[in-house]
Design a protein around this motif. Structure first.
Motif, PDB file in Angstrom:
ATOM      1  N   PRO A  22      -3.867  15.667   4.600  1.00 39.00           N
ATOM      2  CA  PRO A  22      -3.891  16.548   3.384  1.00 39.00           C
ATOM      3  C   PRO A  22      -2.474  16.833   2.547  1.00 39.00           C
ATOM      4  O   PRO A  22      -2.813  17.011   1.365  1.00 39.00           O
ATOM      5  CB  PRO A  22      -4.498  17.882   4.308  1.00 39.00           C
ATOM      6  CG  PRO A  22      -3.730  17.872   5.554  1.00 39.00           C
ATOM      7  CD  PRO A  22      -3.991  16.303   5.644  1.00 39.00           C
ATOM      8  N   ASN A  23      -1.524  16.278   3.278  1.00 36.31           N
ATOM      9  CA  ASN A  23      -0.221  16.925   2.479  1.00 36.31           C
ATOM     10  C   ASN A  23       0.592  15.592   2.054  1.00 36.31           C
ATOM     11  O   ASN A  23       0.611  14.555   2.860  1.00 36.31           O
ATOM     12  CB  ASN A  23       0.796  17.809   3.219  1.00 36.31           C
ATOM     13  CG  ASN A  23      -0.032  19.042   3.836  1.00 36.31           C
ATOM     14  OD1 ASN A  23      -0.679  19.828   2.832  1.00 36.31           O
ATOM     15  ND2 ASN A  23      -0.355  19.358   5.176  1.00 36.31           N
ATOM     16  N   PRO A  24       1.440  15.817   1.091  1.00 34.40           N
ATOM     17  CA  PRO A  24       2.303  14.520   0.792  1.00 34.40           C
ATOM     18  C   PRO A  24       2.964  14.214   1.996  1.00 34.40           C
ATOM     19  O   PRO A  24       3.584  14.907   2.954  1.00 34.40           O
ATOM     20  CB  PRO A  24       3.171  15.201  -0.329  1.00 34.40           C
ATOM     21  CG  PRO A  24       2.329  16.191  -1.027  1.00 34.40           C
ATOM     22  CD  PRO A  24       1.509  16.846   0.272  1.00 34.40           C
ATOM     23  N   ASN A  25       3.232  12.797   2.128  1.00 35.90           N
ATOM     24  CA  ASN A  25       3.998  12.371   3.344  1.00 35.90           C
ATOM     25  C   ASN A  25       3.168  12.434   4.585  1.00 35.90           C
ATOM     26  O   ASN A  25       3.647  11.761   5.806  1.00 35.90           O
ATOM     27  CB  ASN A  25       5.231  13.025   3.494  1.00 35.90           C
ATOM     28  CG  ASN A  25       6.149  13.243   2.271  1.00 35.90           C
ATOM     29  OD1 ASN A  25       6.202  12.027   1.437  1.00 35.90           O
ATOM     30  ND2 ASN A  25       6.851  14.096   2.065  1.00 35.90           N
ATOM     31  N   ASP A  26       2.106  12.865   4.788  1.00 33.43           N
ATOM     32  CA  ASP A  26       0.979  12.684   5.707  1.00 33.43           C
ATOM     33  C   ASP A  26       0.752  11.271   5.811  1.00 33.43           C
ATOM     34  O   ASP A  26       0.430  10.649   5.123  1.00 33.43           O
ATOM     35  CB  ASP A  26       0.058  13.501   5.745  1.00 33.43           C
ATOM     36  CG  ASP A  26       0.174  14.994   6.149  1.00 33.43           C
ATOM     37  OD1 ASP A  26       1.300  15.244   6.518  1.00 33.43           O
ATOM     38  OD2 ASP A  26      -0.831  15.565   5.801  1.00 33.43           O
ATOM     39  N   PHE A  27       0.596  10.932   7.308  1.00 34.55           N
ATOM     40  CA  PHE A  27       0.069   9.559   7.487  1.00 34.55           C
ATOM     41  C   PHE A  27      -0.719   9.495   8.861  1.00 34.55           C
ATOM     42  O   PHE A  27      -0.712  10.281   9.505  1.00 34.55           O
ATOM     43  CB  PHE A  27       1.015   8.305   7.485  1.00 34.55           C
ATOM     44  CG  PHE A  27       2.153   8.526   8.983  1.00 34.55           C
ATOM     45  CD1 PHE A  27       1.723   7.822  10.075  1.00 34.55           C
ATOM     46  CD2 PHE A  27       3.507   9.132   8.844  1.00 34.55           C
ATOM     47  CE1 PHE A  27       2.488   8.191  11.104  1.00 34.55           C
ATOM     48  CE2 PHE A  27       4.124   9.423   9.963  1.00 34.55           C
ATOM     49  CZ  PHE A  27       3.585   8.729  11.096  1.00 34.55           C
ATOM     50  N   VAL A  28      -1.672   8.393   8.962  1.00 32.60           N
ATOM     51  CA  VAL A  28      -2.323   8.059  10.063  1.00 32.60           C
ATOM     52  C   VAL A  28      -2.255   6.529  10.430  1.00 32.60           C
ATOM     53  O   VAL A  28      -2.461   6.044   9.324  1.00 32.60           O
ATOM     54  CB  VAL A  28      -3.772   8.571  10.404  1.00 32.60           C
ATOM     55  CG1 VAL A  28      -3.929  10.080  10.614  1.00 32.60           C
ATOM     56  CG2 VAL A  28      -4.606   8.260   9.169  1.00 32.60           C
TER      57      VAL A  28
END
Lengths: 441, 168
Positions: free
Chosen positions: A58-64
């Motif tokens: 949901p947020n900037p810089n989030d990753f999976v």
């Protein structure tokens, strides 16, 4: 024996339709390494595949961390808020650069020689570049490779590793209606996949799960103990597994939407049953919350009842996305003989935590490695794989509902190839599309 | 925690260890009714998926109250639970048992386990290992100990794991 030409499998020899024997597929499709590698190339690398959901990042810089086909990738939201799918592979020696399953980071650093990439894919720092001398790579030349095409529909993110090919909207086709319906049953019109995931592995080919989700025929047998348990437990199973009797014969449900997308369309069946709020996970007082909120949104209580009593979508979106009840599932091929299924419980935005907790509980009672349903499916897939070793008769006949199927309008007023509940129209739909893709048509 | 043992504390340790070893055997042997009888009515049985998760807002492998445990065992008793047909042959070792008496007379325990599971199906056999730790909350009911709470954390609970069809 099959006679390969041009070094490729002849898929029209393995998937056959003929007035004499009907529709049949060959066991070879589940156990041949060449077939598996061709699937990776033609389906998972050249085609569109589901990769994740916006609510997971949901947020900037989030990753999976994800895997496309067999290739490790990073699904991330960059500093610039753009969603990208980056290959998880350093451009120097090829090391994976992200080892965590999920997180928030502006950079991915290769530990081997210290190269650092930004989460927009750019090579931010190459250590000791002077040693390259005149052969210093140009700016942008060694950025992380990025999936050239991304498609997002109602938060569902799809990607293709091919720069050109079928446009996203055309690929998604009629599956879009069913994804929309699933989301429309949330008061805010959006689902939320941030409640974690189950990963269940089985020793069998990935296509067994692809065929299984819309196989209504197996439920009564494979899931006999789960059906009995849920029927005995009214709070978990009300309206979900009660005896539908002759309704299943009278109301058409198996639909081939084209493009390999197939559904077990239970909307009319659910409404005919009188009450069915299986999608919302709500019973008793919680029912009124969902109906009330949707009625407010739609400006019509009648429409809200029609929507909610129809229940959620039950669809397989070719090749790897499945939606059923309280969760979104993905198929992850690991190797020819090994597959992982991920189950992400889908919470409803705008619903109370009480409802969403009930949905999480209902999901985990059924699915995941210790659920009441999933382990028995995995067992059947492993038994199928074990049986395919016998080649005396390698054919699987998928003729149920073939002689009675017809074009019929679905819940969205669009015609689809349709048969009754226990037909195999859905399996044929998947295989017809598979054959088309694998034959390079 | 590093108190000198007394005869009383050694008796308690021995009782609790016996409870945990017996529970382990009942699970290995698929003695569903006897295992169910180890639970009090307050039962909460939790097998998390992600470590440090909240079972109300995040998915678990199992989260069940007393009725949910019964429902689960009812299914497991059936021959038609095909994921366990035939049943796995299990052998587990429970160890590293820590026991913390509570003021209310009950005890909290922490223990580790290693389970070897053997499955046979037609032309296939498979041997798997499972590992993790358990946290029990036990209380006295008359002259027996019962489980009020049991949390089982598998080391690979948030990974990709095969069907978990036997008791942990």
């Amino acid at each position: 024996m099959l006679t390969p030409t041009h070094g490729y499998t002849q898929y029209d020899e393995l998937i056959q339709e003929d007035p004499e024997f009907g529709f049949r597929i060959n066991h070879h499709l589940y156990k041949d390494e060449e077939v598996f590698q061709e699937e990776m190339d033609r389906i998972f690398y050249k085609g569109w595949v589901y990769i994740g959901h916006e609510t997971e990042i949901p947020n900037p810089n989030d990753f999976v961390a994800r895997v496309m086909g067999q290739r490790p990738v990073i699904l991330c939201r960059g500093e610039d808020n753009e969603i990208r799918v980056l290959e998880n592979k350093c451009r120097h020696r090829g090391n994976t650069v992200c080892q965590e399953q999920r997180g928030n980071s502006k950079f991915f650093r290769c530990a081997y020689h210290g190269w650092i990439y930004s989460n927009t894919g750019g090579l931010a720092e190459m250590t000791h570049p002077s040693a390259y001398g005149e052969r210093l790579p140009a700016e942008g030349e060694l950025d992380l490779l990025e999936a050239p095409r991304i498609g997002v529909h109602r938060g569902f993110i799809f990607a293709s590793l091919a720069a050109e090919g079928q446009p996203f909207e055309e690929y998604l086709g009629r599956a879009a209606d069913y994804i929309d319906r699933y989301c429309d049953l949330a008061p805010d019109g959006e689902i939320d996949l941030s409640a974690g995931r189950h990963g269940v592995s089985y020793e069998g080919n990935w296509k067994m799960q692809m065929e299984n989700l819309t196989d209504a025929y197996h439920a009564e047998f494979t899931h006999a103990t789960a059906l009995a348990a849920f029927a005995a437990n009214s709070s978990a199973g009300k309206g979900k597994f009660s005896d539908r009797g002759d309704l299943e014969d009278e109301i058409s449900t198996m639909r081939d939407l084209g493009g390999g997308h197939v559904v077990l369309d239970g909307f009319e069946l659910n409404r005919a049953q009188g009450e069915n709020l299986q999608f919302t996970g709500s019973t008793g007082t919680l029912t009124e919350e969902i109906v009330g909120k949707i009625a407010e949104r739609e400006g019509s209580r009648e429409k809200a009842v029609w929507l909610t009593h129809g229940g959620g979508s039950h669809i397989t979106v070719f090749p790897n996305l499945m939606i059923l009840w309280d969760a979104v599932r993905t198929i992850q091929p690991v190797s020819l003989h090994k597959t992982v299924i991920y189950y992400h419980p889908a919470q409803l935005k705008g619903a109370s935590q009480e409802i969403n907790t009930a949905r999480i509980m209902a999901h985990q009672a059924g699915f995941g490695p210790a659920g009441f349903l999933a382990p028995d499916d995995m067992e059947m897939f492993e038994r199928t794989q074990a049986g395919t070793i016998s080649d005396t008769d390698p054919w699987v006949y998928l003729n149920r509902g073939l002689s009675t199927q017809r074009l019929e309008k679905d819940d969205f007023g669009v015609e689809a190839i349709t048969s009754q509940y226990l037909g195999e129209t859905t399996q044929r739909g998947v295989w017809r599309h598979y054959k088309k893709i694998m034959s390079g048509e | 925690m590093n108190k000198v043992a007394t005869a009383e504390s050694m008796d308690l340790r021995s009782e609790i260890e016996n409870f945990l070893y017996r529970e382990a055997r009942l699970m290995d042997q698929h003695k569903f009714e006897e295992w169910e009888a180890l639970w009090s009515d307050r039962a909460v049985y939790w097998v998390p998926c992600a470590h440090d998760s909240d079972p109300m807002t995040e998915v678990s492998l199992i989260y069940a109250n007393r009725a949910g445990i019964s429902l689960r065992l009812g299914r497991m008793k059936s021959k038609a639970m095909y994921a366990q047909d035939p049943r796995s042959i299990c052998s587990r070792v429970v160890g590293n048992i820590e026991i913390y008496p509570r003021d209310d007379g009950g005890v909290d325990t922490y223990s580790t386990f290693n389970i070897t599971e053997f499955k046979r199906r037609a032309n296939i056999t498979r041997q798997l290992t499972w590992s993790g730790h358990s946290e029990h909350q036990l209380s006295r009911h008359g002259d027996e100990w019962l489980m009020d709470y049991k949390k089982v954390t598998l080391i690979n609970s948030d990974g990709e794991i095969p069907a978990l069809g036997f008791l942990v």
